[in-house]
Scaffold this motif. Structure first.
Motif, mmCIF file in Angstrom:
data_model
loop_
_atom_site.group_PDB
_atom_site.id
_atom_site.type_symbol
_atom_site.label_atom_id
_atom_site.label_comp_id
_atom_site.label_asym_id
_atom_site.label_seq_id
_atom_site.Cartn_x
_atom_site.Cartn_y
_atom_site.Cartn_z
ATOM 1 N N LEU A 1 0.872 -0.905 0.025
ATOM 2 C CA LEU A 1 0.001 0.329 0.317
ATOM 3 C C LEU A 1 0.970 1.000 -0.363
ATOM 4 O O LEU A 1 1.353 1.357 1.356
ATOM 5 C CB LEU A 1 -0.790 -0.096 1.538
ATOM 6 C CG LEU A 1 -1.592 1.279 1.202
ATOM 7 C CD1 LEU A 1 -2.709 1.336 0.235
ATOM 8 C CD2 LEU A 1 -2.738 1.191 2.451
ATOM 9 N N VAL B 1 -2.320 -2.253 -3.699
ATOM 10 C CA VAL B 1 -3.048 -1.373 -3.332
ATOM 11 C C VAL B 1 -2.898 -0.107 -3.708
ATOM 12 O O VAL B 1 -2.002 0.039 -3.522
ATOM 13 C CB VAL B 1 -4.121 -1.587 -1.495
ATOM 14 C CG1 VAL B 1 -5.338 -0.707 -1.530
ATOM 15 C CG2 VAL B 1 -4.795 -3.411 -1.639
ATOM 16 N N GLU B 2 -3.944 0.594 -4.660
ATOM 17 C CA GLU B 2 -3.669 1.806 -5.015
ATOM 18 C C GLU B 2 -4.115 2.760 -3.456
ATOM 19 O O GLU B 2 -5.208 2.757 -2.906
ATOM 20 C CB GLU B 2 -4.343 2.411 -6.218
ATOM 21 C CG GLU B 2 -3.957 3.716 -7.008
ATOM 22 C CD GLU B 2 -5.026 4.177 -7.819
ATOM 23 O OE1 GLU B 2 -4.626 4.820 -8.357
ATOM 24 O OE2 GLU B 2 -6.275 2.762 -8.137
ATOM 25 N N ALA B 3 -2.715 3.516 -3.530
ATOM 26 C CA ALA B 3 -3.059 4.777 -2.358
ATOM 27 C C ALA B 3 -3.645 5.614 -2.775
ATOM 28 O O ALA B 3 -4.198 6.443 -1.516
ATOM 29 C CB ALA B 3 -2.050 5.280 -2.070
ATOM 30 N N GLN C 1 -11.960 1.979 0.629
ATOM 31 C CA GLN C 1 -11.997 1.119 -0.504
ATOM 32 C C GLN C 1 -10.226 0.354 -0.087
ATOM 33 O O GLN C 1 -10.288 -1.022 -0.714
ATOM 34 C CB GLN C 1 -11.478 2.355 -1.540
ATOM 35 C CG GLN C 1 -13.415 2.523 -2.191
ATOM 36 C CD GLN C 1 -12.943 3.833 -3.766
ATOM 37 O OE1 GLN C 1 -12.342 4.134 -3.348
ATOM 38 N NE2 GLN C 1 -13.082 2.840 -4.401
ATOM 39 N N ARG C 2 -9.704 1.208 0.139
ATOM 40 C CA ARG C 2 -8.532 0.517 0.845
ATOM 41 C C ARG C 2 -8.574 -0.632 1.499
ATOM 42 O O ARG C 2 -7.816 -2.297 1.170
ATOM 43 C CB ARG C 2 -7.314 1.575 1.102
ATOM 44 C CG ARG C 2 -6.726 2.347 0.085
ATOM 45 C CD ARG C 2 -5.699 3.242 1.013
ATOM 46 N NE ARG C 2 -6.071 4.204 2.010
ATOM 47 C CZ ARG C 2 -5.728 5.190 2.040
ATOM 48 N NH1 ARG C 2 -6.251 6.071 1.415
ATOM 49 N NH2 ARG C 2 -6.125 5.979 3.511
ATOM 50 N N LYS C 3 -9.159 -0.028 2.980
ATOM 51 C CA LYS C 3 -9.631 -1.627 3.340
ATOM 52 C C LYS C 3 -10.342 -3.065 3.236
ATOM 53 O O LYS C 3 -9.746 -3.748 3.993
ATOM 54 C CB LYS C 3 -9.880 -0.917 4.862
ATOM 55 C CG LYS C 3 -8.898 0.113 5.772
ATOM 56 C CD LYS C 3 -9.973 0.326 6.956
ATOM 57 C CE LYS C 3 -8.802 1.018 7.842
ATOM 58 N NZ LYS C 3 -9.662 1.563 9.042
ATOM 59 N N GLU D 1 -10.499 -3.861 -0.200
ATOM 60 C CA GLU D 1 -8.806 -4.636 -0.720
ATOM 61 C C GLU D 1 -8.273 -5.391 -0.582
ATOM 62 O O GLU D 1 -7.888 -6.353 -0.373
ATOM 63 C CB GLU D 1 -8.579 -3.508 -1.612
ATOM 64 C CG GLU D 1 -9.463 -3.212 -2.942
ATOM 65 C CD GLU D 1 -8.935 -2.468 -3.853
ATOM 66 O OE1 GLU D 1 -7.543 -3.085 -4.196
ATOM 67 O OE2 GLU D 1 -9.315 -1.285 -4.995
ATOM 68 N N THR E 1 4.393 -0.227 3.423
ATOM 69 C CA THR E 1 3.130 0.724 3.277
ATOM 70 C C THR E 1 5.048 1.758 3.541
ATOM 71 O O THR E 1 5.627 2.174 3.616
ATOM 72 C CB THR E 1 2.139 0.570 3.921
ATOM 73 O OG1 THR E 1 1.540 1.711 4.054
ATOM 74 C CG2 THR E 1 2.561 0.374 5.530
ATOM 75 N N HIS F 1 0.146 5.306 6.049
ATOM 76 C CA HIS F 1 -1.310 3.656 5.846
ATOM 77 C C HIS F 1 -1.188 3.077 7.149
ATOM 78 O O HIS F 1 -1.802 2.451 6.737
ATOM 79 C CB HIS F 1 -1.063 3.972 4.613
ATOM 80 C CG HIS F 1 -1.216 4.572 3.619
ATOM 81 N ND1 HIS F 1 -2.488 5.196 3.721
ATOM 82 C CD2 HIS F 1 -0.453 5.395 3.316
ATOM 83 C CE1 HIS F 1 -2.539 5.998 2.558
ATOM 84 N NE2 HIS F 1 -1.140 5.832 1.990
ATOM 85 N N GLU G 1 -3.763 1.213 9.214
ATOM 86 C CA GLU G 1 -4.625 0.301 7.989
ATOM 87 C C GLU G 1 -3.575 -0.961 8.634
ATOM 88 O O GLU G 1 -4.896 -1.788 7.650
ATOM 89 C CB GLU G 1 -5.015 0.476 6.792
ATOM 90 C CG GLU G 1 -4.993 2.449 6.787
ATOM 91 C CD GLU G 1 -5.015 2.965 4.855
ATOM 92 O OE1 GLU G 1 -5.830 2.151 4.602
ATOM 93 O OE2 GLU G 1 -4.762 3.772 5.242
#
Length: 196
Positions: A53, A75-77, A83-85, A87, A98, A102, A105
């Protein structure tokens, strides 16, 4: 033994690209150095796959090298936090590469590798402890070979598309396939470009 240039990180290094004025070769070397100097990370990668991430930048190149051939969930930052969580919850992983922004997360049972300071150092967090790993004294990888080598058919990236987990090989990423945001960026690196 397979040609090392068939692996995406080494192909990037061999292309002579620069990311934010840093040679990709040094960024890949930093990822390899991280593996050499952090045995707990190597052990963790041996039993659980990694996730990445990170924004598109120097740390992403280092993370791809440090994944050491394990297919990383990328995962796109720029996605929003929900959405990140979502994915990251699609597939299990044991290590998250990361940055500090981030780090919150990351699930508690996952090793976190913070790459804010590459290629100088990384911070590895696990079981309530943090370890700073010096990457700055590495010697750049002496890579020689053909640019545009055919890639390996082994998976290098896993990603979420329309709620489904997909994976793409080194060869496919080197042909510009995979998640579009990543494929376009990697295409510039593989062409030896200077990317900011």
């Amino acid at each position: 033994m397979s040609n090392p240039f068939s692996l995406l990180p080494y192909a990037i290094a061999a292309a002579g690209a620069q990311v934010s004025n840093q040679p990709a070769q040094a960024l890949v070397a930093a990822g390899v150095t991280l593996l050499q100097r952090c045995a707990p990370l190597v052990r963790r990668l041996a039993v659980k796959p990694p996730a990445v991430l990170l924004p598109r930048g120097p740390a992403l190149v280092t993370a791809l090298a440090a994944c050491d051939g394990h297919a990383a969930l990328v995962v796109e930052a720029t996605l929003d936090i929900a959405q990140r969580k979502a994915e990251l919850a699609i597939a299990p992983f044991g290590v998250l590469f990361t940055i500090r922004a981030h780090a919150s997360e990351c699930p508690a049972d996952v090793m976190t590798v913070l790459l804010d300071d590459v290629p100088a150092r990384a911070t590895v967090q696990f079981d309530g402890a943090a370890r700073v790993v010096d990457l700055g004294s590495h010697v750049g990888l002496p890579l020689e070979g053909e640019r545009g080598a055919a890639g390996s058919d082994e998976p290098v990236v896993r990603f979420v598309q329309d709620g489904r987990l997909l994976q793409v090989s080194h060869a496919a990423m080197m042909r510009g396939e995979g998640p579009q945001w990543l494929a376009v960026w990697l295409e510039m690196l593989l062409a030896g470009g200077q990317v900011r």
